[in-house]
Design an enzyme around this catalytic site. Sequence first.
Site, PDB file in Angstrom:
ATOM      1  N   SER A 175       0.841  -1.202   0.000  1.00  0.00           N
ATOM      2  CA  SER A 175       0.000   0.000   0.000  1.00  0.00           C
ATOM      3  C   SER A 175       0.872   1.247   0.000  1.00  0.00           C
ATOM      4  O   SER A 175       1.988   1.238   0.524  1.00  0.00           O
ATOM      5  CB  SER A 175      -0.886   0.014   1.252  1.00  0.00           C
ATOM      6  OG  SER A 175      -0.092   0.234   2.406  1.00  0.00           O
ATOM      7  N   ASP A 176       0.350   2.321  -0.588  1.00  0.00           N
ATOM      8  CA  ASP A 176       0.950   3.620  -0.334  1.00  0.00           C
ATOM      9  C   ASP A 176       0.721   3.893   1.154  1.00  0.00           C
ATOM     10  O   ASP A 176      -0.227   3.389   1.748  1.00  0.00           O
ATOM     11  CB  ASP A 176       0.297   4.692  -1.200  1.00  0.00           C
ATOM     12  CG  ASP A 176       1.203   5.893  -1.405  1.00  0.00           C
ATOM     13  OD1 ASP A 176       2.178   6.028  -0.651  1.00  0.00           O
ATOM     14  OD2 ASP A 176       0.936   6.691  -2.311  1.00  0.00           O
ATOM     15  N   CYS A 177       1.601   4.683   1.771  1.00  0.00           N
ATOM     16  CA  CYS A 177       1.633   4.729   3.234  1.00  0.00           C
ATOM     17  C   CYS A 177       0.298   5.162   3.839  1.00  0.00           C
ATOM     18  O   CYS A 177      -0.204   6.253   3.557  1.00  0.00           O
ATOM     19  CB  CYS A 177       2.764   5.635   3.692  1.00  0.00           C
ATOM     20  SG  CYS A 177       4.379   4.928   3.283  1.00  0.00           S
TER      21      CYS A 177
END
Length: 546
Positions: free
Chosen positions: A63-65
């Site tokens: 995932s993106d953060c």
Amino acid sequence: MQVSKQDIEDTFDVPFKMCVQDGNVASVMCSYNEVNGVPTCADPNLLRNTVRGQWKLDGYIVSDCDSVGVFYNTQHYTTTPEQAAADAIKAGLDLDCGPFLAQHSEDAVKQGLLNEVDINNALVNTLRVQMRLGMFDGEPSVQPFGKLGPKDVCTPSNQELALEAARQGIVLIKNSGVSLPLSHRRHRTVAVIGPNSDATVSMIGNYAGVACGYTSPLQGIGSYVKTIHQLGCANVACRDDKLFSAAIDAARQADATVLVMGLDQSIEAEFRDRTGLLLPGRQQELVSKVAKASKGPTVLVLMSGGPIDVSFAKNDPRIGAILWAGYPGQAGGAAIADVLYGTTNPGGKLPMTWYPQDYVSNLAMTDMAMRSSQHRNYPGRTYRFYKGPVVYPFGHGLSYTNFVHTIVNAPHVVTVPLDGHRRSGNATVLGKAIKVNHARCNKLSVGLQVNVKNTGSKDGTHTMLVFSTPPAGHWAPSKQLVAFAKVYVPARSEQQVGISIHVCKFLSVVDQSGVRRIPIGLHRIHIGDVKHSVSLEAATLGVIKS
């Protein structure tokens, strides 16, 4: 945002598919946004079916953060954090950038929302990559890459590579009356003006590492000639004219003037979007006033990550040349100076269309439709579908020499063999397009031999762009880039370049149902001013009825 199947297959999936299938990447990241109502990190059709299933990703999906936290806390896609964790992992997410899955996955299992098999699948995908990296081979410091540090990054060869990358990325977009290159003899003093004239950190853009050292534009130009430096604006916002008069005086004194203008991360960055395409604040006013006062030639150098409407400078005869440097990295100033003085012959091309300011007034940022629509007063996006006026087109870029193309050898007819074992579904649209999965693609390609002649007096590297216009169809692009090649050609000589255009990948289009098809008929190939027509014909073997 709402995105059609056609645009997903035709545009948005294409670069990611190439990275997975052709680049063999080890990881893919899902983003924060929702597409058609589903967060990308919770979309099994995207992650499990497409990226891992159809494209065969051999790696992990991350995932993106805090993307999982965002679709629970901000987008309210699920009612509980445990449901969010379960949805993400079952959709195909293997690794979370952030604490959300660590905090809520165990409770998701306890609540029966997630089972051990789902957890194991995610772990296996991540651990396999770690094993390939040697992370389970013992003490890290004794492994081949166990002692890498700054000294390995900042080697002379790596720093030279940074400089060469900056040189190759610079685009000469205007050069009236051969304003460039500047002359050591005629231009002994140069006024270097503008809020980006002494830029350092801003040259490496967003999400960059630690530079080995910087060469600003002022330093780069100063290595060639004596400089007179004035900022003109305190920063790129350029909210007042307090520094204008000193900049104008510098231009009056110098033999040439270089204005280094544009944007930086205070204007465009993550969480910071531009609302317009013009230069910020009073930059345009400064450029025009300095150009009017300049004793010698005036050159405008632009730093930005996106297009800028500089129609005023394009149409101002007092501004002799315009360079776009993007964010050129740590050696950007040296590269800019090398181009200004002709040590480097520019060969870069614009990687995007430069639209006029009026374009954004008819284009909602969240409307991702590629194709224009008259009844919606929607102009469309990119050179493939937008037909309105531009400041500078995609692929534009000049040189200090001239290149001429000649097609030496190219087919006029190419037969597309059909897979006779496929009988299901419509093979054609009115008999004029074949489904890609009904064709025997393999190495089916159009081969071209092109002579590139340098007719000028300077050696140069030419980026040859090959476009194709498919047979007419209301859902087909007006043209699309199908191949490119970079070739070094000494002055007054020529080189032959071979081009191979994969028919199924690059001469296909996508219909309104999201199905990729090969249009039958004349495909017009464009290389600069040279055009060649290739007729694609369906083989008679294994005819599939529509």
